[in-house]
Design a protein around this motif. Sequence first.
Motif, PDB file in Angstrom:
ATOM      1  N   THR A 256      -0.593   8.460  52.190  1.00 41.75           N
ATOM      2  CA  THR A 256      -1.892   8.399  51.591  1.00 41.75           C
ATOM      3  C   THR A 256      -0.957   8.636  49.782  1.00 41.75           C
ATOM      4  OG1 THR A 256      -3.435   9.452  52.841  1.00 41.75           O
ATOM      5  CG2 THR A 256      -3.348   9.288  49.918  1.00 41.75           C
ATOM      6  N   THR A 257      -1.032   7.125  48.999  1.00 42.21           N
ATOM      7  CA  THR A 257      -0.330   6.680  47.748  1.00 42.21           C
ATOM      8  C   THR A 257      -1.648   6.493  47.257  1.00 42.21           C
ATOM      9  OG1 THR A 257       0.376   4.732  48.104  1.00 42.21           O
ATOM     10  CG2 THR A 257       1.456   6.344  49.278  1.00 42.21           C
ATOM     11  N   GLN A 258      -1.020   6.750  45.553  1.00 43.94           N
ATOM     12  CA  GLN A 258      -1.934   5.728  44.738  1.00 43.94           C
ATOM     13  C   GLN A 258      -2.964   4.530  45.364  1.00 43.94           C
ATOM     14  OE1 GLN A 258      -3.188   9.005  43.330  1.00 43.94           O
ATOM     15  NE2 GLN A 258      -3.915   6.419  42.236  1.00 43.94           N
ATOM     16  N   PHE A 259      -1.405   3.935  45.722  1.00 43.02           N
ATOM     17  CA  PHE A 259      -2.438   2.003  46.717  1.00 43.02           C
ATOM     18  C   PHE A 259      -3.239   2.296  47.554  1.00 43.02           C
ATOM     19  CE2 PHE A 259      -1.479  -0.991  49.563  1.00 43.02           C
ATOM     20  CZ  PHE A 259      -1.427  -2.380  48.361  1.00 43.02           C
ATOM     21  N   THR A 260      -2.650   3.532  48.200  1.00 42.98           N
ATOM     22  CA  THR A 260      -3.453   3.056  49.327  1.00 42.98           C
ATOM     23  C   THR A 260      -5.193   3.919  48.598  1.00 42.98           C
ATOM     24  OG1 THR A 260      -3.366   5.942  50.597  1.00 42.98           O
ATOM     25  CG2 THR A 260      -1.753   3.186  51.489  1.00 42.98           C
ATOM     26  N   ILE A 261      -5.308   4.352  48.305  1.00 42.41           N
ATOM     27  CA  ILE A 261      -6.116   4.650  47.720  1.00 42.41           C
ATOM     28  C   ILE A 261      -7.232   4.076  46.570  1.00 42.41           C
ATOM     29  CG2 ILE A 261      -8.075   6.268  46.174  1.00 42.41           C
ATOM     30  CD1 ILE A 261      -5.799   8.786  46.542  1.00 42.41           C
ATOM     31  N   SER A 262      -6.486   3.433  45.761  1.00 42.86           N
ATOM     32  CA  SER A 262      -6.983   1.817  45.524  1.00 42.86           C
ATOM     33  C   SER A 262      -7.206   1.249  46.516  1.00 42.86           C
ATOM     34  CB  SER A 262      -5.453   1.948  44.250  1.00 42.86           C
ATOM     35  OG  SER A 262      -7.028   0.543  44.022  1.00 42.86           O
ATOM     36  N   ALA A 263      -6.053   0.505  47.241  1.00 40.02           N
ATOM     37  CA  ALA A 263      -6.804  -0.433  47.947  1.00 40.02           C
ATOM     38  C   ALA A 263      -8.020   0.080  49.444  1.00 40.02           C
ATOM     39  CB  ALA A 263      -5.490  -0.973  49.432  1.00 40.02           C
ATOM     40  N   LEU A 264      -8.216   1.268  49.399  1.00 43.61           N
ATOM     41  CA  LEU A 264      -9.337   1.443  50.545  1.00 43.61           C
ATOM     42  C   LEU A 264     -10.928   1.975  49.469  1.00 43.61           C
ATOM     43  CD1 LEU A 264     -11.225   2.365  52.775  1.00 43.61           C
ATOM     44  CD2 LEU A 264     -10.042   5.452  51.714  1.00 43.61           C
ATOM     45  N   TYR A 265     -10.134   2.143  48.210  1.00 46.08           N
ATOM     46  CA  TYR A 265     -11.213   1.278  47.367  1.00 46.08           C
ATOM     47  C   TYR A 265     -11.930   0.215  46.634  1.00 46.08           C
ATOM     48  CZ  TYR A 265     -14.594   1.139  42.856  1.00 46.08           C
ATOM     49  OH  TYR A 265     -15.556   1.329  42.361  1.00 46.08           O
ATOM     50  N   ASN A 266     -11.094  -0.545  47.115  1.00 45.41           N
ATOM     51  CA  ASN A 266     -11.130  -2.410  47.004  1.00 45.41           C
ATOM     52  C   ASN A 266     -12.097  -2.289  48.497  1.00 45.41           C
ATOM     53  OD1 ASN A 266     -11.254  -4.402  45.724  1.00 45.41           O
ATOM     54  ND2 ASN A 266      -9.679  -5.343  47.166  1.00 45.41           N
ATOM     55  N   ILE A 267     -11.405  -2.289  48.619  1.00 40.72           N
ATOM     56  CA  ILE A 267     -12.171  -2.563  50.747  1.00 40.72           C
ATOM     57  C   ILE A 267     -14.044  -2.364  50.668  1.00 40.72           C
ATOM     58  CG2 ILE A 267     -12.556  -2.738  53.043  1.00 40.72           C
ATOM     59  CD1 ILE A 267      -8.555  -2.304  53.046  1.00 40.72           C
ATOM     60  N   VAL A 268     -14.174  -0.460  50.516  1.00 37.68           N
ATOM     61  CA  VAL A 268     -14.944  -0.427  50.839  1.00 37.68           C
ATOM     62  C   VAL A 268     -16.247  -0.671  49.633  1.00 37.68           C
ATOM     63  CG1 VAL A 268     -16.415   2.169  50.413  1.00 37.68           C
ATOM     64  CG2 VAL A 268     -14.264   2.021  51.549  1.00 37.68           C
ATOM     65  N   ILE A 297     -14.577   7.757  46.280  1.00 38.07           N
ATOM     66  CA  ILE A 297     -14.479   6.448  47.559  1.00 38.07           C
ATOM     67  C   ILE A 297     -15.457   6.989  48.686  1.00 38.07           C
ATOM     68  CG2 ILE A 297     -12.825   6.257  49.326  1.00 38.07           C
ATOM     69  CD1 ILE A 297     -10.672   5.734  47.470  1.00 38.07           C
ATOM     70  N   THR A 298     -15.221   8.570  49.285  1.00 37.10           N
ATOM     71  CA  THR A 298     -15.924   9.883  49.512  1.00 37.10           C
ATOM     72  C   THR A 298     -17.409   9.320  49.202  1.00 37.10           C
ATOM     73  OG1 THR A 298     -13.864  10.844  49.438  1.00 37.10           O
ATOM     74  CG2 THR A 298     -16.482  11.552  50.315  1.00 37.10           C
ATOM     75  N   SER A 299     -17.860   9.397  48.547  1.00 36.84           N
ATOM     76  CA  SER A 299     -19.747   9.497  48.487  1.00 36.84           C
ATOM     77  C   SER A 299     -20.216   8.015  48.193  1.00 36.84           C
ATOM     78  CB  SER A 299     -19.859   9.287  46.353  1.00 36.84           C
ATOM     79  OG  SER A 299     -19.028   8.167  45.001  1.00 36.84           O
ATOM     80  N   ARG A 300     -18.625   7.337  47.951  1.00 40.77           N
ATOM     81  CA  ARG A 300     -20.245   5.899  48.793  1.00 40.77           C
ATOM     82  C   ARG A 300     -19.313   5.387  50.227  1.00 40.77           C
ATOM     83  NH1 ARG A 300     -18.058   4.245  43.931  1.00 40.77           N
ATOM     84  NH2 ARG A 300     -18.831   2.308  43.055  1.00 40.77           N
ATOM     85  N   LEU A 302     -20.100   8.677  52.781  1.00 42.10           N
ATOM     86  CA  LEU A 302     -20.844   9.298  53.035  1.00 42.10           C
ATOM     87  C   LEU A 302     -22.160   9.118  51.993  1.00 42.10           C
ATOM     88  CD1 LEU A 302     -19.433  12.442  52.032  1.00 42.10           C
ATOM     89  CD2 LEU A 302     -19.514  11.434  54.279  1.00 42.10           C
ATOM     90  N   SER A 303     -22.454   8.339  51.961  1.00 47.49           N
ATOM     91  CA  SER A 303     -24.331   8.200  51.030  1.00 47.49           C
ATOM     92  C   SER A 303     -23.967   5.828  51.644  1.00 47.49           C
ATOM     93  CB  SER A 303     -24.152   7.582  48.948  1.00 47.49           C
ATOM     94  OG  SER A 303     -23.449   6.564  49.354  1.00 47.49           O
ATOM     95  N   ASN A 304     -23.415   5.871  51.799  1.00 46.22           N
ATOM     96  CA  ASN A 304     -24.085   4.345  52.689  1.00 46.22           C
ATOM     97  C   ASN A 304     -23.191   4.259  53.914  1.00 46.22           C
ATOM     98  OD1 ASN A 304     -24.727   3.510  49.526  1.00 46.22           O
ATOM     99  ND2 ASN A 304     -22.910   3.095  49.508  1.00 46.22           N
ATOM    100  N   TYR A 305     -22.482   4.839  54.554  1.00 41.05           N
ATOM    101  CA  TYR A 305     -22.299   4.660  55.830  1.00 41.05           C
ATOM    102  C   TYR A 305     -23.040   5.309  57.118  1.00 41.05           C
ATOM    103  CZ  TYR A 305     -18.461   2.163  54.832  1.00 41.05           C
ATOM    104  OH  TYR A 305     -17.499   1.094  54.019  1.00 41.05           O
ATOM    105  N   VAL A 306     -23.451   4.969  58.203  1.00 42.89           N
ATOM    106  CA  VAL A 306     -24.171   6.027  59.016  1.00 42.89           C
ATOM    107  C   VAL A 306     -23.186   6.635  59.446  1.00 42.89           C
ATOM    108  CG1 VAL A 306     -25.298   6.162  61.126  1.00 42.89           C
ATOM    109  CG2 VAL A 306     -25.971   4.118  59.251  1.00 42.89           C
ATOM    110  N   MET A 307     -23.216   7.943  59.507  1.00 41.84           N
ATOM    111  CA  MET A 307     -22.163   9.490  59.956  1.00 41.84           C
ATOM    112  C   MET A 307     -22.041   9.597  61.050  1.00 41.84           C
ATOM    113  SD  MET A 307     -22.250  10.882  56.537  1.00 41.84           S
ATOM    114  CE  MET A 307     -20.855  12.001  57.080  1.00 41.84           C
ATOM    115  N   LEU A 308     -21.930   9.145  62.123  1.00 38.16           N
ATOM    116  CA  LEU A 308     -21.869   9.580  64.003  1.00 38.16           C
ATOM    117  C   LEU A 308     -20.045  10.256  63.507  1.00 38.16           C
ATOM    118  CD1 LEU A 308     -22.418   5.915  65.188  1.00 38.16           C
ATOM    119  CD2 LEU A 308     -23.463   8.184  65.096  1.00 38.16           C
ATOM    120  N   TYR A 309     -21.013  12.042  64.420  1.00 30.98           N
ATOM    121  CA  TYR A 309     -19.936  12.782  64.714  1.00 30.98           C
ATOM    122  C   TYR A 309     -19.516  12.861  66.379  1.00 30.98           C
ATOM    123  CZ  TYR A 309     -18.346  17.730  65.713  1.00 30.98           C
ATOM    124  OH  TYR A 309     -17.221  18.924  65.582  1.00 30.98           O
TER     125      TYR A 309
END
Length: 321
Positions: A256-268, A297-300, A302-309
């Motif tokens: 995990t780096t600033q790049f991966t966090i930024s890339a994940l946010y862009n994707i999500v 990122i996490t709030s998006r 947890l609020s927009n995905y169906v969570m399957l445990y």
Amino acid sequence: MAYSKETYKKAEQELAKRRSRALAEREEHHRIAVAAVPEILETEEKMSSAGLATIKALGMGADDAKEYIRKLSEINLAAQTQRSLLLKNAGFPENWLDVRYSCKKCEDKGFVNGIMCDCFKELLKSLEYEKLCSNLPVNNCRFDNFKLDYYPDGIGTSPRQRMESVLNYCKTYATDFSKKSSNLLLYGQTGLGKTHLSLAIAGKVVEAGYGVIYSSAQNLFNKLEKEKFGRSDGNTEENILDCDLLIIDDLGTEFTTQFTISALYNIVNSRELASKPTIISTNLLPDKLEATYSQRITSRILSNYVMLYFDGTDIRQIKTR
């Protein structure tokens, strides 16, 4: 369907090969027929002359050309009939000089009146599935070989009962998939079948004709970073934002780096805004997910995905024992 440019290119190349083969076969049949019955060339000359004269007459547009065009049509038809008779008398099949395209509807061009032909759609689907299977063990990870016996049973809501519900949900999701399907977050400890069910969904969705990109988080972010900083060529970002279904496996196992966090946010964020479904699997529980990635990122997720445990005991360890 949002297939990659690579898949479209391969499909176009395959159609071109099919068309070329059909035309080459027809040329060979014509050579054989003319060698056996030279008179065929005379009938074809009459057909060609009548056809050219008809085109010229149509260009004139005069009313008195109608009778002339009718006579030319009769000459053409008579020449065709004569050629068919020559072929028959020489023992050739009736359709010997036809061009036998793989698809008669579009003549292996892929489009009919500007609309994509069904054969092109089937070819795209086949190539996409072939690509998915070549990179991943899709055939080994199906819904019908997902075994609930590995999950503990017991009184109350047991891991096996929970996983039966998860399995049924994933089956329905894959069967009813559309471009408006929900996002999914598959989370739980390692070795509980998240990858298996992700691949099972991918296989079914591709079979239905949708474009799917499946990648581990580590491989995906590595590709994005290399392309971003010019260390390799590619259009990974465009493809993952445009595909019908994106599946990111093992989120949280990458460096995990600033790049991966930024890339994940862009994707999500980008896929959410475009209403394109995404599936993410991770070993991280929600609190660890937020600790690893930014709160936005996490709030998006947890609020927009169906969570399957995913519940139970590491199946890999059970199999080893």
